[in-house]
Design an enzyme around this catalytic site. Sequence first.
Site, mmCIF file in Angstrom:
data_model
loop_
_atom_site.group_PDB
_atom_site.id
_atom_site.type_symbol
_atom_site.label_atom_id
_atom_site.label_comp_id
_atom_site.label_asym_id
_atom_site.label_seq_id
_atom_site.Cartn_x
_atom_site.Cartn_y
_atom_site.Cartn_z
ATOM 1 N N LYS A 17 46.786 40.993 39.731
ATOM 2 C CA LYS A 17 46.665 39.574 39.958
ATOM 3 C C LYS A 17 48.033 38.766 39.615
ATOM 4 O O LYS A 17 48.454 37.788 40.180
ATOM 5 C CB LYS A 17 45.602 39.294 38.704
ATOM 6 C CG LYS A 17 45.282 37.763 38.587
ATOM 7 C CD LYS A 17 43.906 37.499 37.806
ATOM 8 C CE LYS A 17 44.034 37.739 36.242
ATOM 9 N NZ LYS A 17 44.647 36.771 35.571
ATOM 10 N N SER A 18 48.855 39.363 38.728
ATOM 11 C CA SER A 18 50.021 38.496 38.378
ATOM 12 C C SER A 18 50.900 38.565 39.481
ATOM 13 O O SER A 18 51.568 37.453 39.616
ATOM 14 C CB SER A 18 50.600 39.144 37.120
ATOM 15 O OG SER A 18 50.003 39.103 35.864
ATOM 16 N N LYS A 66 43.272 32.991 25.327
ATOM 17 C CA LYS A 66 43.150 33.517 26.542
ATOM 18 C C LYS A 66 41.800 32.577 27.285
ATOM 19 O O LYS A 66 41.392 31.659 26.769
ATOM 20 C CB LYS A 66 42.897 34.848 26.571
ATOM 21 C CG LYS A 66 43.830 35.608 25.949
ATOM 22 C CD LYS A 66 45.267 35.559 26.884
ATOM 23 C CE LYS A 66 46.378 36.230 26.367
ATOM 24 N NZ LYS A 66 47.619 36.205 27.207
ATOM 25 N N ARG A 72 43.173 25.371 26.748
ATOM 26 C CA ARG A 72 44.225 26.428 26.377
ATOM 27 C C ARG A 72 45.657 25.831 26.296
ATOM 28 O O ARG A 72 45.881 24.813 26.902
ATOM 29 C CB ARG A 72 44.378 27.500 27.841
ATOM 30 C CG ARG A 72 43.234 28.507 27.783
ATOM 31 C CD ARG A 72 43.198 29.391 28.967
ATOM 32 N NE ARG A 72 44.312 30.331 28.782
ATOM 33 C CZ ARG A 72 44.278 31.260 29.587
ATOM 34 N NH1 ARG A 72 43.822 31.546 30.692
ATOM 35 N NH2 ARG A 72 45.392 32.220 29.406
ATOM 36 N N SER A 131 55.391 35.532 25.800
ATOM 37 C CA SER A 131 54.360 34.992 26.653
ATOM 38 C C SER A 131 55.206 35.228 28.188
ATOM 39 O O SER A 131 56.248 34.468 28.185
ATOM 40 C CB SER A 131 53.952 33.713 26.546
ATOM 41 O OG SER A 131 53.329 33.074 27.689
ATOM 42 N N ARG A 155 52.551 35.300 42.062
ATOM 43 C CA ARG A 155 53.702 35.272 42.184
ATOM 44 C C ARG A 155 54.234 35.182 43.634
ATOM 45 O O ARG A 155 55.096 34.601 44.134
ATOM 46 C CB ARG A 155 54.519 36.253 41.459
ATOM 47 C CG ARG A 155 54.600 35.868 39.712
ATOM 48 C CD ARG A 155 54.793 36.992 38.851
ATOM 49 N NE ARG A 155 54.949 36.653 37.340
ATOM 50 C CZ ARG A 155 53.785 36.449 36.632
ATOM 51 N NH1 ARG A 155 52.627 36.470 37.135
ATOM 52 N NH2 ARG A 155 53.985 36.197 35.343
ATOM 53 N N ARG A 195 39.123 35.748 22.721
ATOM 54 C CA ARG A 195 38.760 37.278 22.968
ATOM 55 C C ARG A 195 38.684 38.113 21.769
ATOM 56 O O ARG A 195 37.970 39.045 21.785
ATOM 57 C CB ARG A 195 39.946 37.909 23.986
ATOM 58 C CG ARG A 195 39.698 37.546 25.418
ATOM 59 C CD ARG A 195 40.662 38.149 26.250
ATOM 60 N NE ARG A 195 40.399 37.668 27.685
ATOM 61 C CZ ARG A 195 40.970 37.751 28.703
ATOM 62 N NH1 ARG A 195 42.284 38.332 28.596
ATOM 63 N NH2 ARG A 195 40.856 37.169 29.641
ATOM 64 N N ARG A 202 37.382 39.470 31.757
ATOM 65 C CA ARG A 202 37.461 40.572 31.190
ATOM 66 C C ARG A 202 36.371 41.109 30.285
ATOM 67 O O ARG A 202 36.066 42.350 29.871
ATOM 68 C CB ARG A 202 38.871 40.889 30.684
ATOM 69 C CG ARG A 202 39.980 40.402 31.510
ATOM 70 C CD ARG A 202 41.143 41.155 31.310
ATOM 71 N NE ARG A 202 42.244 40.619 32.213
ATOM 72 C CZ ARG A 202 42.658 41.104 33.465
ATOM 73 N NH1 ARG A 202 41.677 41.855 33.895
ATOM 74 N NH2 ARG A 202 43.118 40.405 34.253
ATOM 75 N N ASP A 259 45.766 42.194 27.789
ATOM 76 C CA ASP A 259 44.754 42.020 28.596
ATOM 77 C C ASP A 259 43.508 43.053 28.460
ATOM 78 O O ASP A 259 42.442 42.841 28.920
ATOM 79 C CB ASP A 259 44.844 41.453 30.235
ATOM 80 C CG ASP A 259 45.933 40.191 30.189
ATOM 81 O OD1 ASP A 259 45.737 39.378 29.049
ATOM 82 O OD2 ASP A 259 46.532 40.010 31.198
#
Length: 430
Positions: free
Chosen positions: A24-25, A343, A124, A169, A29, A347, A389, A316
């Site tokens: 996903k990351s 998140k 967030r 982060s 990008r 979580r 998740r 994650d």
Amino acid sequence: MGTKHTLTRTQQGLRGEIHVPGDKSISHRAIMFGSVAEGTTTIHNFLMGEDCLSTVSCFREMGVEIDIGEDRVTVQGKGWDALKEPSRVLDTGNSGTTTRLMMGILAGRPFHSVIIGDESIAKRPMKRVTDPLKLFGTAIDGRGEGNFTPLSIRGGSLKAISYELPVASAQVKSAILLAGLQASGMTEVVEPERTRDHTEQMILQFGGKVERQGDVIKVRGGQQFKGTEVFVPGDISSAAFFLTAAAIVPESRVTLRNVGLNVTRTGIIEVMKAMGAKMKIEEIESTGERIGNITVETSDLSGIEIGGNIIPTLIDEIPVIALLATQASGTTVIKNAEELKVKETNRIDAVVQELKKLGADIEATEDGMIIHGKTSLHGAEVTSWGDHRIGMTMAVASLITDSPVHLDGAEAINISYPDFFSDLNSLKES
Ligand code: SPQ
């Protein structure tokens, strides 16, 4: 509420192999860099999850031509200056990565834009990004003094900054690097702990320059990128659900193919090995990020302490690691993980409350959780909290409960893994 799924214990071990979907990351990008590069970018194994599709639609709003084909995504980049002022609000859906990284790009664009997302995104924290972007000289604001969406950005000419990240982060680091690439001078970011470095890797892949000296990352402004071919590795964060499932379901043996093994993401592998998981990794040669096949078998697990600088490399995966720990003998302590509170949902609360409903011996702490194992789990009514998740963690737990698990809000899983249930079923049937 959402879609209810009734999930039942598997009658046999999990067997077979899976190609987990693209990371996903990296998928986010690839669209972003492809959009600001000059020339065509072809992306293979792009993740068709809702989050990455939000990134696609935001960049289309800014005039970028993006074609989603059968087996590849093609981005026709025309350089930074070709991005157009969007005539509509940019909707980032549920995606923190889209929201935060795109802010870094928009900070240097000479136009006005507004970002909104869903209810989860609205909660967030964004000040961690808007604060450093203001130092670059961009005009950016949002609800709660720039901390929450909707965010409004009037980008313009930027001056490089040196910035020490207050939190580990990758999203904040990436937003600063993306602004720094458009600023005059050399931008420096200092990381308190090493976080995923896909943005840095992508700068290099698109023909740019970035340097790391210890915990400092430097980029010079004024860089132009060239379109390229990106092969997205399988997402280790998605693989984590099957690594866990194979370790805790009796008589299992599962192989996950072409999984990304970037060391800033492989904390789950270190943790599973330290807990005693039977695991074999076969690395595959690749021109891009490290990849490999991972095989896991049913294992006798022991509790361990997880904390310190490994946390950003498995942040994650903590929900599913908590489930794993319920099946390990002894105590598992997870600490230094307060970032989990900001998140898609909190979580720590979500995992503790939902696993407790299934009979786990788990308690929340200020910065993590403590799990005592090994416990037998039972069926119950649980919810995903609208968090992909948490939804997948519950689905994996249901493989070993003595009665059915009724999962509410299972549709959240489409954020990062639309084929999750069919992949899971294929392992039950092999
Ligand atoms: O994109 P989003 O919603 O923030 O996604 C999550 C996830 O679980 O998929 C976090 F909720 O992953 C983040 C990750 O936690 C993706 C990410 C990235 O691509 O740079 C970095 C991490 O977030 P952060 O806040 O630690 O930078």
